[in-house]
Scaffold this motif. Structure first.
Motif, short mmCIF file in Angstrom:
data_model
loop_
_atom_site.label_atom_id
_atom_site.label_comp_id
_atom_site.label_asym_id
_atom_site.label_seq_id
_atom_site.Cartn_x
_atom_site.Cartn_y
_atom_site.Cartn_z
N ASN A 127 2.13 -36.69 -12.39
CA ASN A 127 2.52 -38.06 -12.03
C ASN A 127 3.97 -38.16 -11.55
OD1 ASN A 127 -0.02 -39.13 -12.70
ND2 ASN A 127 0.55 -39.38 -14.85
N ARG A 128 4.73 -37.05 -11.67
CA ARG A 128 6.15 -37.16 -11.35
C ARG A 128 6.66 -36.09 -10.39
NH1 ARG A 128 9.19 -38.08 -17.04
NH2 ARG A 128 8.31 -36.05 -17.56
N VAL A 129 5.98 -34.96 -10.27
CA VAL A 129 6.55 -33.84 -9.55
C VAL A 129 6.48 -33.99 -8.03
CG1 VAL A 129 4.48 -32.39 -9.38
CG2 VAL A 129 6.75 -31.32 -9.64
N GLY A 130 5.61 -34.87 -7.52
CA GLY A 130 5.43 -35.00 -6.08
C GLY A 130 6.72 -35.33 -5.34
N PRO A 131 7.44 -36.40 -5.71
CA PRO A 131 8.70 -36.71 -5.02
C PRO A 131 9.74 -35.60 -5.13
CG PRO A 131 7.93 -38.62 -6.25
CD PRO A 131 7.06 -37.47 -6.66
N CYS A 132 9.74 -34.88 -6.25
CA CYS A 132 10.67 -33.76 -6.40
C CYS A 132 10.36 -32.67 -5.37
CB CYS A 132 10.58 -33.20 -7.82
SG CYS A 132 11.66 -31.77 -8.12
N LEU A 133 9.10 -32.31 -5.23
CA LEU A 133 8.73 -31.28 -4.27
C LEU A 133 9.00 -31.75 -2.83
CD1 LEU A 133 5.37 -30.09 -5.86
CD2 LEU A 133 7.56 -28.90 -5.88
N ASP A 134 8.72 -33.02 -2.55
CA ASP A 134 9.01 -33.55 -1.21
C ASP A 134 10.49 -33.42 -0.89
OD1 ASP A 134 6.36 -34.18 -0.88
OD2 ASP A 134 6.60 -36.29 -1.46
N GLY A 135 11.35 -33.74 -1.87
CA GLY A 135 12.78 -33.63 -1.65
C GLY A 135 13.24 -32.20 -1.45
N LEU A 136 12.63 -31.28 -2.18
CA LEU A 136 13.01 -29.87 -2.05
C LEU A 136 12.56 -29.30 -0.70
CD1 LEU A 136 12.31 -28.61 -5.68
CD2 LEU A 136 14.54 -28.98 -4.59
N MET A 137 11.43 -29.77 -0.18
CA MET A 137 10.97 -29.27 1.11
C MET A 137 11.90 -29.71 2.25
SD MET A 137 6.78 -29.29 1.08
CE MET A 137 6.51 -30.89 0.33
N GLN A 138 12.71 -30.73 2.01
CA GLN A 138 13.65 -31.19 3.04
C GLN A 138 14.98 -30.45 3.01
OE1 GLN A 138 13.90 -35.59 3.46
NE2 GLN A 138 12.30 -35.68 1.90
N GLN A 139 15.14 -29.54 2.05
CA GLN A 139 16.41 -28.82 1.94
C GLN A 139 16.49 -27.71 2.99
OE1 GLN A 139 18.68 -30.02 -0.32
NE2 GLN A 139 17.08 -31.54 -0.71
N GLU A 140 17.70 -27.46 3.46
CA GLU A 140 17.94 -26.38 4.41
C GLU A 140 18.67 -25.24 3.70
OE1 GLU A 140 20.06 -28.91 7.30
OE2 GLU A 140 18.41 -28.46 8.68
N ALA A 141 19.03 -24.21 4.44
CA ALA A 141 19.83 -23.14 3.87
C ALA A 141 21.12 -23.75 3.29
CB ALA A 141 20.18 -22.12 4.95
N PRO A 142 21.51 -23.26 2.11
CA PRO A 142 21.25 -21.94 1.52
C PRO A 142 20.03 -21.85 0.60
CG PRO A 142 22.95 -23.03 0.27
CD PRO A 142 22.61 -23.95 1.39
N LEU A 143 19.11 -22.81 0.63
CA LEU A 143 17.92 -22.69 -0.21
C LEU A 143 17.10 -21.48 0.23
CD1 LEU A 143 16.04 -23.76 -2.41
CD2 LEU A 143 14.91 -25.13 -0.64
N LEU A 144 16.86 -20.56 -0.70
CA LEU A 144 16.08 -19.36 -0.43
C LEU A 144 14.64 -19.53 -0.89
CD1 LEU A 144 15.90 -16.32 0.39
CD2 LEU A 144 16.59 -15.79 -1.98
N GLU A 145 14.45 -20.09 -2.10
CA GLU A 145 13.12 -20.18 -2.69
C GLU A 145 13.11 -21.29 -3.73
OE1 GLU A 145 12.27 -16.52 -4.69
OE2 GLU A 145 14.18 -16.52 -5.79
N VAL A 146 11.92 -21.81 -3.98
CA VAL A 146 11.70 -22.79 -5.04
C VAL A 146 10.64 -22.20 -5.97
CG1 VAL A 146 10.92 -25.10 -5.65
CG2 VAL A 146 12.26 -24.74 -3.55
#
Length: 402
Positions: free
Chosen positions: A66-85
Motif C-alpha cells: 500500500n505504500r511502496v509504489g510512490p517510492c519506486l516511482d520516485g526512484l525510477m526518475q533518478q539519474e546517475a549517480p544511481l547505480l542500482e536499487v
C-alpha cells in the motif's frame, strides 16, 4: 499553622524548585538551539546527472504494497549517480513482491532481493539492511524507506551535500505529507522534542552522543560501513539509524544531519493512533542514549516545553483572583521570575513552530495550534522512555536483549 498558610508555603516551595529547574534547562536548550541560527538551508534537488561516483539505494520491505509504489516511482526518475536499487524483502505476502518485480521490468536498475530468515538477536529492518549491504556495489549506500517519496534529483543532491561538507555519513529530515488534522496537531509537538534534545537539522555537527539521524534517507560510504561491521552495531536497536550514526561518529566518521524537506516526502502512518504507537516506540532514542541522559532529556522537555503554558495559566488565575501579586507583596519577585522564564520558554516554542513549517506539506490551523499538544508530547516521551517495546510492524521481538 492554618491550612491556607501551609498551602501557600507549599506553593512557594514548588515555585522555587520549578524556577531553578527551568532556568538551568532553559540555558541548556538555548545552547542546543543556538547553532541552528546559522544552519544550512534545505538541500535542493540536483537537476543534472553526475558520473564520478555510484550509489546503491536499498529499500527494505515487509508487506508494503500500500505504500511502496510512490517510492519506486520516485526512484525510477533518478539519474546517475544511481547505480542500482535493491529492494530487500522479508517474504511479503500482500503483493509487495509483485509490485517490485513489475517495477524491475520497467527499470533494470531495480532488483528484488530476499533476505535470509531473521536470525536471533536482530530487528527485522536492520537485518534486511545488512543483507542488502552484502549485495551492494555502489561507492555509497543510500537507505530509503518504503513509505517515502523521493523527488527527482534526490540521489545527486545527497552526494552533492555530503561532498560539500566532507561527510562520510549523512541523513536527511523529510517533509511530512498527507497527515490528518489530528496528526498535524500532535506530531509537530513530538518532533519539537527531538529538536530540543538533539538540535536542529543542518546545524554544526554535535558531539557523537548527540548526533541525530533519520533512517528514511540515510547515506554512508559503503567501505566505511563494511570496515565498521556493517549494521551489526544496531542489530537490536529500535532506533537503528541513530545508533548506527552515533557508532560511526564515535569511531571518527564525519556525520551530518541535514534538512531534506525539498528532496524527500514521507507519509509514515495511517492515523494519529498508529503514529502515537509506532513513532513513540523509538523516539526516546533508548538504544543510542544512556538511561540517565534519556531521563534528563525527559526533564528538559517537561520543564521547557510541557509545563510553561500550564504554569502561565495557573499564575494568571492566581493573579486574577488576587491570591498573588507582582508588586508590593511578599514573594513578588518569585512570581515575576516564573512569568518571565515560562513566557520566554513559550516564545521559543512558538518560534520553533515557525522554524519547522517547511517540514510539513500541509499545515492549517491544527499545525499552528500544535503547541497546545506539548503536554501530550512530553507524556508520550515519558512513556517511551519508561517502556521497552516488544513488537513492530507485526513482528514480535520478545527475545531481544535490553
Amino acid at each position: 499553622m492554618t491550612l491556607p498558610v501551609l498551602l501557600a508555603d507549599a506553593g512557594r516551595l514548588i515555585g522555587v524548585v520549578l524556577l531553578g529547574l527551568q532556568v538551568w534547562l532553559l540555558f541548556v536548550l538555548l545552547a542546543r538551539l543556538a547553532p541552528g541560527y546559522s544552519r544550512r538551508p534545505p538541500i535542493a534537488p540536483r537537476r543534472t546527472p553526475r558520473t564520478d561516483t555510484t550509489v546503491t539505494v536499498m529499500v527494505t520491505t515487509l508487506n508494503e504494497a500500500n505504500r511502496v509504489g510512490p517510492c519506486l516511482d520516485g526512484l525510477m526518475q533518478q539519474e546517475a549517480p544511481l547505480l542500482e536499487v535493491l529492494v530487500v524483502d522479508s517474504r511479503s505476502t500482500d503483493g509487495t513482491r509483485e509490485l517490485v518485480e513489475a517495477a524491475a521490468r520497467k527499470d533494470p536498475r531495480i532488483r528484488l532481493v530476499t533476505d535470509d530468515p531473521l536470525p536471533p538477536g536482530w530487528v527485522g529492518k536492520v537485518w534486511a539492511l545488512e543483507s542488502g549491504l552484502r549485495e551492494a556495489k555502489g561507492d555509497w549506500v543510500l537507505g530509503i524507506d518504503a513509505d517515502t517519496v523521493p523527488a527527482p534529483g534526490l540521489v545527486g543532491a545527497v552526494i552533492d551535500a555530503v561532498e560539500q561538507d566532507r561527510y562520510d555519513v549523512a541523513s536527511f529530515s523529510p517533509q511530512f505529507r498527507d497527515q490528518t488534522a489530528a496528526e498535524r496537531f500532535v506530531q509537530p509537538a513530538m518532533l519539537t522534542t527531538l529538536v530540543y534534545r538533539c538540535g536542529a537539522a543542518g546545524a554544526t555537527q554535535p558531539p557523537p552522543d548527540r548526533v541525530l539521524a533519520n533512517g528514511q534517507c540515510f547515506i554512508a560510504r559503503r567501505d566505511l560501513l563494511l570496515a565498521n561491521g556493517g549494521y551489526s552495531c544496531a542489530r537490536t536497536s529500535w532506533c537503528d539509524d541513530v545508533t548506527l550514526a552515533r557508532h560511526l561518529a564515535a569511531n571518527g566518521a564525519r556525520v551530518g544531519f541535514l534538512d531534506g524537506s525539498q528532496i524527500i516526502q514521507v507519509r509514515s502512518y495511517a492515523s494519529l493512533g498508529e503514529m502515537w504507537r509506532e513513532w513513540g516506540r523509538s523516539f526516546d532514542l533508548k538504544d543510542a542514549t544512556p538511561m540517565w541522559r534519556r531521563w534528563l532529556d525527559v526533564a528538559l522537555v517537561w520543564a521547557v516545553q510541557g509545563l510553561p503554558l500550564p504554569t502561565l495559566l495557573v499564575l494568571g488565575a492566581l493573579l486574577a483572583t488576587g491570591t498573588i501579586a507582582l508588586t508590593n507583596a511578599p514573594h513578588a519577585m518569585l512570581w515575576r521570575a516564573l512569568l518571565l522564564v515560562n513566557g520566554s520558554a513559550l516564545l521559543i516554542r512558538l518560534f520553533m513552530l515557525w522554524a519547522l513549517r517547511g517540514s510539513y506539506a500541509e499545515r492549517g490551523i491544527s499545525f499552528w495550534c500544535s503547541w497546545l499538544a506539548d503536554l501530550a508530547a512530553a507524556w508520550r516521551l515519558t512513556l517511551s522512555t519508561a517502556r521497552r517495546p516488544k513488537a513492530w510492524r507485526g513482528r514480535s521481538f520478545e527475545s531481544l536483549p535490553a
